[in-house]
Design a protein around this motif. Structure first.
Motif, PDB file in Angstrom:
ATOM      1  N   UNK A 144      43.191  31.881  23.929  1.00 53.07           N
ATOM      2  CA  UNK A 144      42.376  30.705  24.218  1.00 53.07           C
ATOM      3  C   UNK A 144      42.727  30.215  25.616  1.00 53.07           C
ATOM      4  N   UNK A 145      41.763  29.613  26.284  1.00 48.04           N
ATOM      5  CA  UNK A 145      41.974  29.122  27.642  1.00 48.04           C
ATOM      6  C   UNK A 145      42.715  27.793  27.620  1.00 48.04           C
ATOM      7  N   UNK A 146      43.799  27.741  28.380  1.00 46.31           N
ATOM      8  CA  UNK A 146      44.617  26.531  28.476  1.00 46.31           C
ATOM      9  C   UNK A 146      44.191  25.676  29.661  1.00 46.31           C
ATOM     10  N   UNK A 147      43.924  26.314  30.775  1.00 46.73           N
ATOM     11  CA  UNK A 147      43.465  25.615  31.968  1.00 46.73           C
ATOM     12  C   UNK A 147      42.824  26.614  32.920  1.00 46.73           C
ATOM     13  N   UNK A 148      42.137  26.084  33.926  1.00 45.80           N
ATOM     14  CA  UNK A 148      41.526  26.923  34.952  1.00 45.80           C
ATOM     15  C   UNK A 148      42.169  26.602  36.297  1.00 45.80           C
ATOM     16  N   UNK A 149      42.428  27.657  37.059  1.00 46.90           N
ATOM     17  CA  UNK A 149      43.136  27.526  38.323  1.00 46.90           C
ATOM     18  C   UNK A 149      42.326  28.210  39.420  1.00 46.90           C
ATOM     19  N   UNK A 150      42.210  27.568  40.569  1.00 47.75           N
ATOM     20  CA  UNK A 150      41.524  28.157  41.711  1.00 47.75           C
ATOM     21  C   UNK A 150      42.530  28.902  42.580  1.00 47.75           C
ATOM     22  N   UNK A 151      42.274  30.174  42.837  1.00 43.33           N
ATOM     23  CA  UNK A 151      43.166  30.969  43.664  1.00 43.33           C
ATOM     24  C   UNK A 151      43.176  30.455  45.092  1.00 43.33           C
ATOM     25  N   UNK A 152      44.291  30.648  45.773  1.00 46.60           N
ATOM     26  CA  UNK A 152      44.393  30.274  47.182  1.00 46.60           C
ATOM     27  C   UNK A 152      43.493  31.181  48.014  1.00 46.60           C
ATOM     28  N   UNK A 153      43.400  30.895  49.306  1.00 44.46           N
ATOM     29  CA  UNK A 153      42.577  31.724  50.189  1.00 44.46           C
ATOM     30  C   UNK A 153      43.068  33.164  50.219  1.00 44.46           C
TER      31      UNK A 153
END
Length: 268
Positions: A220-229
């Protein structure tokens, strides 16, 4: 090179000049209805996701209808304009094929099932896929008459090619960790660069951090994270129970989905 079509085998147009010969003319679309192709489906209608090295096997199904005897036929995908300089014909060599034949109202119908192989290193005259190939491709069929000559038939069906993604350097630590402590999860999301034949870091992607409790088979998804550049992923979570952590990228129109390997963390 022998370019004679074999029943159920995919024939590849290696050059623009050859394609022009095979097609006869840009508008040669079996207008006399001697031969026509329908129900063309690559990969069960799903996008074809391809990396930089490994060939990809996938199913291809279609129906060939004819009023004349055939010596062979083939189905392929292309983008650009057939017979023009911008033409690109997908190399999808056939490794298995079978066709069930029926007749009705003067027509012979062949319902064909194939397994074809797309090789990212080989397209047209020896070059491989390029990044611009991650798009929608059109489909066409070519039938060879036993008495000589051929008919080509463009089709409304399409197929999408996508560049493979992957998540590298996945790690959840420390291991073990005290209950209530902090777990740091890292990774790097990358995407196939067909043009340069390598994987590049894929920055700015929104990636899901997922957890599977010990004894469960479901993430299950716990959180969403945006990758760095630079494609780097890093976040923290609170340790509550034993289980496995992974990253899941769901892809986009040009890029396929991928998951990292799972990393089990013992909570004490």
């Amino acid at each position: 090179m022998n370019r004679t079509a074999q029943p159920g085998r995919v024939l590849l147009a290696g050059t623009t000049a050859l394609a022009a010969v095979l097609l006869g003319a840009p508008n040669a679309q079996a207008a006399e209805s001697d031969i026509s192709f329908s129900e063309i489906v690559f990969n069960g209608g799903r996008p074809i996701v391809v990396g930089i090295t490994n060939p990809v096997d996938l199913p291809l199904t279609y129906t060939v209808r004819s009023t004349v005897d055939l010596s062979g036929w083939n189905v392929n995908a292309y983008r650009g304009t057939l017979g023009a300089e911008n033409e690109r014909v997908l190399v999808a060599s056939s490794t298995r094929w079978s066709c069930a034949t029926t007749t009705a109202s003067g027509y012979t119908y062949r319902r064909c099932d194939e397994t074809v192989t797309v090789d990212p290193r080989w397209i047209r005259t020896g070059g491989g896929l390029v990044n611009g190939d991650a798009t929608e491709w059109k489909t066409w069929g070519l039938g060879h008459k036993a008495a000589g000559g051929h008919d080509s038939d463009t089709n409304s069906a399409t197929v999408i090619l996508q560049r493979a993604s992957r998540i590298q350097d996945h790690n959840a630590s420390p291991e073990p960790v005290a209950k209530g402590g902090t777990i740091t999860v890292k990774g790097t999301v990358q995407r196939a660069n067909w043009t340069a034949h390598r994987y590049d870091d894929y920055g700015g992607r929104l990636v899901s951090l997922q957890f599977k409790p010990a004894g469960s088979s479901t993430y299950t998804t716990v959180k969403k994270v945006t990758a760095s550049s630079g494609g780097a992923l890093k976040t923290t979570v609170t340790a509550t129970q034993d289980g496995t952590w992974r990253w899941k990228y769901y892809g986009n129109t040009t890029t396929g989905a991928s998951s990292s390997s799972g990393d089990y963390v013992d909570v004490q």
